[in-house]
Design a protein around this motif. Structure first.
Motif, short mmCIF file in Angstrom:
data_model
loop_
_atom_site.label_atom_id
_atom_site.label_comp_id
_atom_site.label_asym_id
_atom_site.label_seq_id
_atom_site.Cartn_x
_atom_site.Cartn_y
_atom_site.Cartn_z
N GLY A 67 100.46 -48.43 39.67
CA GLY A 67 101.01 -49.70 40.12
C GLY A 67 102.45 -49.89 39.65
N MET A 68 103.04 -50.98 40.12
CA MET A 68 104.42 -51.32 39.77
C MET A 68 104.55 -51.49 38.26
SD MET A 68 107.43 -51.99 41.07
CE MET A 68 107.25 -52.56 42.74
N GLY A 69 105.53 -50.85 37.69
CA GLY A 69 105.76 -50.94 36.25
C GLY A 69 104.86 -50.02 35.44
N GLY A 70 104.00 -49.27 36.10
CA GLY A 70 103.12 -48.34 35.42
C GLY A 70 103.68 -46.93 35.47
N ASN A 71 102.84 -45.97 35.12
CA ASN A 71 103.20 -44.56 35.23
C ASN A 71 101.92 -43.74 35.18
OD1 ASN A 71 102.59 -44.12 32.41
ND2 ASN A 71 104.59 -44.94 31.93
N SER A 72 102.06 -42.44 35.13
CA SER A 72 100.89 -41.56 35.16
C SER A 72 99.94 -41.82 33.99
CB SER A 72 101.31 -40.09 35.20
OG SER A 72 102.13 -39.79 34.09
N TYR A 73 100.45 -42.35 32.91
CA TYR A 73 99.62 -42.67 31.75
C TYR A 73 98.53 -43.69 32.11
CZ TYR A 73 98.44 -43.87 26.91
OH TYR A 73 97.78 -44.09 25.73
N SER A 74 98.78 -44.49 33.14
CA SER A 74 97.81 -45.49 33.58
C SER A 74 96.47 -44.86 33.95
CB SER A 74 98.33 -46.26 34.80
OG SER A 74 99.57 -46.86 34.52
N TRP A 75 96.49 -43.60 34.34
CA TRP A 75 95.29 -42.91 34.83
C TRP A 75 94.68 -41.98 33.78
CZ3 TRP A 75 93.66 -45.08 39.05
CH2 TRP A 75 94.57 -45.65 39.94
N ARG A 76 95.07 -42.09 32.53
CA ARG A 76 94.66 -41.15 31.49
C ARG A 76 93.15 -41.00 31.35
NH1 ARG A 76 96.48 -45.76 29.61
NH2 ARG A 76 95.35 -46.95 28.03
N PHE A 77 92.40 -42.07 31.63
CA PHE A 77 90.95 -41.99 31.46
C PHE A 77 90.25 -41.33 32.64
CE2 PHE A 77 92.10 -45.74 28.83
CZ PHE A 77 91.82 -45.17 27.60
N MET A 78 90.98 -41.01 33.69
CA MET A 78 90.40 -40.36 34.86
C MET A 78 90.46 -38.84 34.75
SD MET A 78 89.60 -43.11 36.26
CE MET A 78 88.90 -42.63 37.78
N VAL A 79 91.32 -38.33 33.90
CA VAL A 79 91.56 -36.89 33.83
C VAL A 79 90.32 -36.11 33.41
CG1 VAL A 79 92.88 -35.08 32.67
CG2 VAL A 79 94.03 -37.14 33.46
N GLU A 80 89.77 -36.42 32.27
CA GLU A 80 88.67 -35.62 31.74
C GLU A 80 87.43 -35.61 32.64
OE1 GLU A 80 86.07 -34.95 27.67
OE2 GLU A 80 87.43 -36.63 27.79
N PRO A 81 86.92 -36.76 33.07
CA PRO A 81 85.70 -36.69 33.87
C PRO A 81 85.89 -36.07 35.26
CG PRO A 81 86.43 -38.98 33.65
CD PRO A 81 87.30 -38.13 32.77
N TYR A 107 114.51 -47.40 46.33
CA TYR A 107 113.27 -47.64 45.61
C TYR A 107 112.26 -48.41 46.47
CZ TYR A 107 115.47 -46.23 41.23
OH TYR A 107 116.10 -45.53 40.25
N SER A 108 112.48 -48.49 47.76
CA SER A 108 111.57 -49.27 48.60
C SER A 108 110.21 -48.57 48.70
CB SER A 108 112.15 -49.46 50.00
OG SER A 108 112.00 -48.26 50.76
N ILE A 109 109.24 -49.31 49.18
CA ILE A 109 107.90 -48.75 49.33
C ILE A 109 107.90 -47.59 50.33
CG2 ILE A 109 107.14 -50.36 51.12
CD1 ILE A 109 104.44 -50.46 49.55
N LEU A 110 108.76 -47.67 51.34
CA LEU A 110 108.86 -46.58 52.31
C LEU A 110 109.55 -45.36 51.70
CD1 LEU A 110 109.74 -48.60 55.53
CD2 LEU A 110 107.52 -47.64 54.86
N ASP A 111 110.53 -45.59 50.83
CA ASP A 111 111.17 -44.47 50.12
C ASP A 111 110.16 -43.76 49.23
OD1 ASP A 111 113.76 -44.90 51.18
OD2 ASP A 111 114.19 -46.40 49.63
N GLY A 132 95.09 -45.30 44.74
CA GLY A 132 96.24 -46.09 44.35
C GLY A 132 95.84 -47.42 43.75
N ASN A 133 96.61 -47.86 42.78
CA ASN A 133 96.39 -49.15 42.14
C ASN A 133 97.57 -50.05 42.46
OD1 ASN A 133 95.44 -51.14 40.25
ND2 ASN A 133 97.01 -50.40 38.86
N SER A 134 97.29 -51.24 42.99
CA SER A 134 98.31 -52.24 43.26
C SER A 134 99.41 -51.65 44.16
CB SER A 134 98.87 -52.76 41.93
OG SER A 134 99.73 -53.85 42.14
N TYR A 135 100.63 -51.54 43.67
CA TYR A 135 101.72 -50.98 44.46
C TYR A 135 101.38 -49.57 44.93
CZ TYR A 135 106.54 -49.46 45.45
OH TYR A 135 107.67 -48.98 46.05
N GLY A 136 100.74 -48.79 44.07
CA GLY A 136 100.30 -47.44 44.44
C GLY A 136 99.28 -47.47 45.56
N GLY A 137 98.49 -48.53 45.62
CA GLY A 137 97.54 -48.69 46.72
C GLY A 137 98.25 -48.92 48.04
N ALA A 138 99.31 -49.70 48.01
CA ALA A 138 100.10 -49.93 49.22
C ALA A 138 100.78 -48.64 49.68
CB ALA A 138 101.14 -51.02 48.96
#
Length: 148
Positions: A67-81, A107-111, A132-138
């Motif tokens: 999502g907006m303001g996040g990064n790949s670290y947001s998904w850290r709990f998804m890696v292992e399982p 930096y637009s959503i289309l970019d 995707g989460n939030s902005y990543g979902g869009a």
């Protein structure tokens, strides 16, 4: 008074040398740095688009978009399982996490969609699952339309 100024200058120079040495050692280590998530290790990858990504496991690819303001670290709990069964791909959007922060205002959503699309083509990802989460979902929805 002069000796106090001289001592201050020497201490300042020592501190400056330590800072420079620390930065050099950090930079040298980043070239070979490995990411560890949930006990799994991955070499960080940078794409032709300049986006930072991490890839874990093998199999059908799952691309996680934060999502907006996040990064790949947001998904850290998804890696292992998930990396036991899938190829887990974490990516930082432009200007987020470890991806570069260019000053060209693209930096637009289309970019972002277009950069991720280029990444998908570059990595030749087939049967891709988008999450995707939030902005990543869009961005995921726009990608699904473009890939469709």
């Amino acid at each position: 008074m002069e000796s106090i100024t001289r001592r201050f200058q020497i201490c300042f120079l020592k501190l400056l040398c330590l800072i420079v040495l620390s930065l050099l050692l950090t930079a040298a280590g980043q070239g070979q740095a490995r990411r560890t998530r949930g006990g799994l290790t991955s070499l960080p990858c940078t794409t032709r688009t300049g986006l930072h990504c991490e890839i874990y496991g093998s199999g059908q690819p799952i691309l996680f978009l934060h999502g907006m303001g996040g990064n790949s670290y947001s998904w850290r709990f998804m890696v292992e399982p998930l990396s036991q069964y899938y190829q887990v791909i974490l990516i930082d959007f432009r200007g987020e996490g470890q991806s570069p922060k260019p000053h060209d205002n693209h930096y637009s959503i289309l970019d972002e969609r277009d950069l991720i699309y280029q990444f998908i083509l570059e990595k030749n990802l087939r049967r891709l699952i988008l999450v995707g989460n939030s902005y990543g979902g869009a961005v995921s929805l726009l990608l699904a339309i473009k890939l469709g």
